[in-house]
Design a protein around this motif. Structure first.
Motif, short mmCIF file in Angstrom:
data_model
loop_
_atom_site.label_atom_id
_atom_site.label_comp_id
_atom_site.label_asym_id
_atom_site.label_seq_id
_atom_site.Cartn_x
_atom_site.Cartn_y
_atom_site.Cartn_z
N THR A 186 -12.10 -9.26 -6.00
CA THR A 186 -12.13 -9.94 -5.46
C THR A 186 -11.68 -11.13 -4.61
O THR A 186 -10.94 -11.56 -4.16
N ASP A 187 -10.95 -12.19 -6.23
CA ASP A 187 -10.38 -13.25 -5.67
C ASP A 187 -8.79 -12.90 -5.21
O ASP A 187 -8.52 -13.56 -4.71
N PHE A 188 -9.00 -11.69 -6.39
CA PHE A 188 -7.05 -11.85 -5.90
C PHE A 188 -6.66 -10.85 -4.99
O PHE A 188 -5.79 -10.98 -4.45
N ILE A 189 -8.09 -9.65 -4.20
CA ILE A 189 -7.65 -9.17 -3.31
C ILE A 189 -7.30 -10.69 -1.25
O ILE A 189 -6.71 -10.41 -1.41
N LEU A 190 -8.62 -11.15 -1.77
CA LEU A 190 -8.86 -12.35 -0.96
C LEU A 190 -6.86 -12.77 -0.81
O LEU A 190 -6.82 -14.09 0.10
N SER A 191 -6.47 -13.81 -2.28
CA SER A 191 -5.51 -14.56 -2.12
C SER A 191 -4.10 -13.60 -1.82
O SER A 191 -3.06 -13.58 -1.36
N THR A 192 -3.75 -12.36 -1.44
CA THR A 192 -2.89 -11.55 -1.59
C THR A 192 -3.45 -10.26 0.91
O THR A 192 -2.24 -10.17 0.65
N LEU A 193 -4.81 -11.14 1.29
CA LEU A 193 -4.05 -10.84 2.70
C LEU A 193 -3.60 -11.13 2.94
O LEU A 193 -3.57 -13.27 3.07
N VAL A 194 -2.51 -11.29 4.03
CA VAL A 194 -2.22 -12.01 4.92
C VAL A 194 -1.93 -11.80 6.52
O VAL A 194 -2.70 -10.53 6.94
N ASP A 195 -2.01 -12.09 7.08
CA ASP A 195 -2.36 -12.24 8.50
C ASP A 195 -0.88 -11.19 9.00
O ASP A 195 -0.01 -11.61 9.34
N ASP A 196 -1.35 -10.56 10.23
CA ASP A 196 -0.17 -9.35 10.73
C ASP A 196 0.14 -10.13 11.51
O ASP A 196 1.15 -9.36 12.90
N GLY A 197 0.05 -10.98 12.01
CA GLY A 197 -0.28 -11.35 13.31
C GLY A 197 -0.96 -11.18 14.92
O GLY A 197 -0.19 -11.27 16.39
N GLU A 198 -1.77 -10.10 14.33
CA GLU A 198 -2.53 -10.01 15.71
C GLU A 198 -4.00 -10.06 15.13
O GLU A 198 -5.12 -9.40 15.90
N ASN A 199 -4.11 -10.89 14.27
CA ASN A 199 -5.87 -11.18 13.63
C ASN A 199 -6.12 -10.11 13.09
O ASN A 199 -7.61 -10.34 12.91
N ARG A 200 -5.36 -9.85 11.89
CA ARG A 200 -5.88 -8.86 11.28
C ARG A 200 -5.00 -8.38 9.72
O ARG A 200 -4.04 -9.63 9.58
N LEU A 201 -5.54 -8.63 9.10
CA LEU A 201 -5.50 -9.09 7.32
C LEU A 201 -4.79 -7.70 6.72
O LEU A 201 -4.98 -5.94 7.07
N ARG A 202 -3.87 -7.41 6.22
CA ARG A 202 -3.08 -6.83 5.06
C ARG A 202 -2.65 -7.05 4.33
O ARG A 202 -2.35 -8.72 3.51
N VAL A 203 -3.12 -6.11 3.07
CA VAL A 203 -2.48 -6.78 1.34
C VAL A 203 -1.54 -6.65 2.03
O VAL A 203 -0.53 -5.88 2.32
N SER A 204 -0.35 -7.43 0.86
CA SER A 204 1.21 -7.98 0.79
C SER A 204 1.11 -8.74 -0.40
O SER A 204 0.14 -9.97 -0.45
N PRO A 205 2.27 -8.23 -1.26
CA PRO A 205 3.25 -7.38 -1.06
C PRO A 205 2.17 -5.30 -1.40
O PRO A 205 1.52 -5.74 -2.02
N SER A 206 2.58 -4.95 -1.14
CA SER A 206 2.01 -3.48 -0.80
C SER A 206 2.91 -2.04 -1.02
O SER A 206 4.06 -2.10 -0.57
N THR A 207 2.62 -1.11 -1.51
CA THR A 207 3.20 -0.22 -1.74
C THR A 207 2.12 1.47 -1.68
O THR A 207 1.13 1.04 -2.04
N SER A 208 2.48 2.74 -1.66
CA SER A 208 1.72 3.70 -1.50
C SER A 208 2.05 4.30 -3.41
O SER A 208 3.29 4.52 -2.88
#
Length: 811
Positions: A477-499
């Motif tokens: 959870t600590d790692f995920i919280l450190s990698t979430l960024v705001d997408d400009g619409e007050n929503r959080l996304r994992v970054s960097p990210s790949t599929s």
């Protein structure tokens, strides 16, 4: 020799993938069933190249992360890929190594044309391989197994065997190995000692010296930095005038993922020889009975009958016809067998090939590929009542969390811990040097945590939840919280990210892999944060110590951007509506929320459920599922989608084109002589999918016959475990539900869903025959749901009579 739990063949194996794998969790053998000179490929779970930290060559580079995130934010994904490549290290995981191939002359050599009536079999219910052949001197029958209690391979031949003591030949592929042989009485001994490679590069890496052996001497304690020692001890014993047996054991210098290994081969030889000597003093019949009892304690916990050949209360020994239903049933039993044989408490986790491998540079290093494959190995564990077999995966997960802490800080300036797309015995966690679509994926630990959550929900063991699952979830959870960024619409996304392993095509026509908020990463972030919050609120947990993190996780969940539906109705794989570079890609990662995740369901998220179904159809229309593990994933998704035809198609494809003659799952690989390699994950994924086709849990509801095979109209599945400690048996006849039993571990309401073609149903207590009132409602897709108040320790029977009111009373 044929039975409903037996794979029976009429020809010896022509190669490794056609052999029968045997194992006790840590010692593995593949027998080929050759009539004269048997060949046995040997493995031990801890024999790997390298040593602690041998693959780690990296320096702090977290200053690049913000630059990478800025590039993805402005849509410069090709630039983001370039920066991501700079985050990679200069090394790779180490490789799982073979012990070697043992050959021994069971009979005097004869002309192949003079042999007749050959057969070999693998009894999956007893974990025993047998063969029989008639020759000029008479018949010879062999029996082979690997005993967990005794720690030895036993291979016995009876009949027209050699009159002397044939010396076993052990061919070891490792430079510098030493061989010694001697005879004592009625036993001929062969001992090979040596060292594993200090480095073995992956098969896809071109190098002048891909395999390197150490030349250093062990220190005063027998320890080395890399290239652990190993010993193989084999003994051939004459047990009567018409019988010989071979006993084999082995040992390695592995002392722990972060400990220098031993190269004290004399000590290792003594250890392995001790096991063989103890076995030599016992008759084969005793060793076999002990082995079978130990093995069946796991195997007998569930049973699937797809042919109607076995009575519900019997294990069933009637022959199975070579029918599609019979082969599907064998796949189920084979998967159980392989899991029990390659993963036991105290062993290492099953790798890409379980514990069976013949190559010093195996395909993909035969490592732990953490973007699907090692997780799939354990998908059926809890539903089959095999939770103890998950101990090695739990150990791997917790050790990776320990190993990846410094890497999270050095590469991503993040808290917590990170592991990328593959790892090894030494818990390698860095992004390897390679294509960013696979090398730079960061969510391996998040996916591995799913197995800990499943163990908690099935067992209800709060000690495990508090002491194992919760700390692991807190770190990730600590790692995920450190990698979430705001997408400009007050929503959080994992970054960097790949599929994992898939790239997308931009409007410019360029392809790239790195973005923010790929669907699988968002699903995994949601899953880990949700599970952490739930675990942190358990009654036995010190909530105060988790309150700050739990509050941050709850807030992040509120803002987390969940996957969207594309304009064509499919579930989007990335956060924007772009097309994948391979429409038929083998990975189905964007469907994680449907399976193996549980967030997407027909009743809870109908739009996303429909989008996932559309995505799967689209992928399959372009040829996805062309590896055994990918086809197994299709089967699991088909079960969750309640599509029997899709489940049947996946099983048929697996049997007809994605398995060897001995039904081992295969992966196309042109660099190998057979054109493919064995991968165990497909076999184990099939078991999970078949179990869910007949019994699955959906949001606390026990769903029966969700997607039964159309080609198996009669049968039963017994012993399936569902979350909450429920054990379920289900029976069907002529394609229709007939009866189910539920054994309940806890007080509370139970809801069971049965097919819509059942006109009514009833519930009663079997052991006392008491009537239980149940509420009858309409479930998903018009199916029938029955709910009643259950008592811990009771067994309930659901039958299919006629008539259904708002409540149902059974007799």
């Amino acid at each position: 020799m044929a039975s409903r739990h037996t794979i029976a063949l009429t020809r010896p194996a022509t190669g490794f993938t056609g052999g029968f794998p045997l194992g006790n969790g840590w010692l593995g053998a593949v027998v080929r069933g050759l009539p004269d000179h048997e060949r046995i490929d040997l493995n031990i779970d801890t024999l790997w190249s390298g040593g602690p930290g041998s693959g780690v060559r990296s320096s702090p580079r977290s200053h690049l992360v913000e630059e990478l995130r800025a590039a993805t934010q402005r849509g410069a994904h090709v630039e983001a890929d370039r920066i991501a490549r700079q985050l990679q290290c200069a090394g790779w995981t180490e490789a799982y190594q073979p012990l070697g191939q043992l050959r021994w002359a069971v009979t005097p050599e004869t002309d192949a044309a003079s042999r007749s009536d050959y057969e070999r079999s693998l009894d999956l219910s007893e974990a025993v391989a047998r063969s029989r052949v008639d020759g000029p001197g008479g018949a010879v029958a062999t029996t082979a197994f690997v005993s967990a209690p005794a720690g030895v391979l036993v291979h016995e031949a009876e009949g027209a065997v050699h009159r002397g003591l044939p010396e076993p030949q052990l061919l070891v592929p490792h430079v510098g190995a030493r061989l010694s042989t001697w005879t004592t009485g009625d036993v001929v001994w062969t001992v090979v000692t040596g060292r594993a490679p200090a480095r073995a590069l992956p098969d896809y890496v071109d190098a002048a010296d891909p395999v390197v052996y150490a030349t250093d001497e062990p220190d005063a304690d027998g320890l080395v930095d890399a290239g652990m020692g190993f010993a193989v001890v084999a003994a051939v014993q004459r047990t009567s005038s018409r019988s010989l047996r071979l006993l084999v054991s082995a040992a390695t210098g592995h002392r722990g993922w972060d400990q220098r290994p031993s190269a004290d081969v004399e000590a290792l030889s003594t250890l392995a020889r001790g096991r063989v000597e103890e076995a030599l003093a016992r008759p084969t019949s005793d060793l076999l009975a002990e082995h079978v009892d130990d093995y069946r304690a796991f195997f007998d916990r569930t049973d699937l009958d797809l042919t109607g050949k076995a009575a519900p209360t019997e294990q069933g020994l009637e022959p199975v016809e070579a029918s599609p239903a019979g082969r599907a049933e064998l796949l189920f039993h084979l998967g159980k067998y392989l899991l029990i044989s390659s993963s036991r408490p105290g062993s290492q986790a099953a790798n890409l090939q379980g514990i069976w491998n013949v190559d010093a540079r195996p395909a993909w290093s035969c490592n732990y590929t953490t973007n699907i494959n090692v997780q799939m190995n354990y998908w059926p564990t809890h539903s089959l009542g095999l939770t103890p077999l998950q101990d090695p995966l739990t150990g791997l997960t917790c050790e990776l969390i320990d190993a990846g802490g410094q890497i999270a800080s050095a590469i991503y300036a993040a808290d917590g811990s990170v592991t990328h797309h593959n790892t090894d015995l030494w818990r390698f966690s860095l992004p390897v040097s390679g294509d960013v679509q696979w090398a730079n994926w960061t969510m391996a630990q998040a996916w591995l945590l799913a197995s800990l959550w499943e163990q908690w929900t099935h067992s209800g063991d709060e000690t495990f939840a508090r002491d194992v699952a919760l700390p692991a979830h807190a770190t990730v959870t600590d790692f995920i919280l450190s990698t979430l960024v705001d997408d400009g619409e007050n929503r959080l996304r994992v970054s960097p990210s790949t599929s994992p392993e898939h790239r997308f095509v931009m409007r410019s026509g360029e392809v790239a892999a790195v973005s923010a908020g790929s669907t699988v990463d968002q699903e995994l972030a949601h899953e880990v944060l949700s599970h952490y919050v739930a675990l942190s609120r358990l009654a036995t947990v010190d909530r105060e110590s988790h309150s700050a993190r739990s509050s941050r996780a709850s807030e992040a969940l509120r803002r987390l951007r969940l996957p969207c539906i594309a304009v064509d109705g499919t579930l989007m794989e990335w956060s924007s509506d772009v097309q994948g570079s391979e429409p038929g890609h083998r990975h189905l990662s964007h469907l994680y929320g449907l399976h193996p995740g549980r967030r997407i369901s027909e009743s809870g998220t109908p739009a996303e459920f429909a989008g996932a179904a559309a995505s799967l159809r689209q992928r399959l229309s372009h040829g996805s599922g062309y590896t055994s593990w990918s086809q197994a994933w299709v089967l699991c998704l088909g079960a969750r989608l309640r599509e029997p035809g899709l489940v049947q198609r996946a099983v048929d494809n697996f049997v007809e084109s994605l398995s060897s003659p001995s039904l081992l799952g295969i992966h196309p690989h042109g660099a190998w002589s057979e054109g493919f390699v064995f991968q165990i994950d497909g076999n184990l994924g099939v078991v999970a999918g078949l179990a869910e086709a007949y019994v699955q849990d959906r949001e606390g509801v026990v769903v029966l016959l969700a997607a039964p095979l159309p080609g198996a109209p009669d049968g039963h599945l017994e012993g399936v475990r569902c979350p909450g400690g429920r054990v379920v048996d289900v029976y069907w006849n002529e394609g229709r539900f007939t009866m189910a039993r539920l054994r309940v571990a806890r007080d509370g309401d139970v809801t069971v869903e049965i097919p819509e073609d059942v006109a009514g149903a009833g519930v009663c207590l079997d052991h006392e025959g008491r009537t239980v009132e149940a509420q009858c409602t309409e479930g998903v897709g018009g199916r029938l749901q029955l709910t009643w108040s259950a008592r811990a320790g009771d067994t309930y029977r659901v039958a299919a009579p006629t008539g259904c009111d708002s409540t149902v009373t059974a007799r």
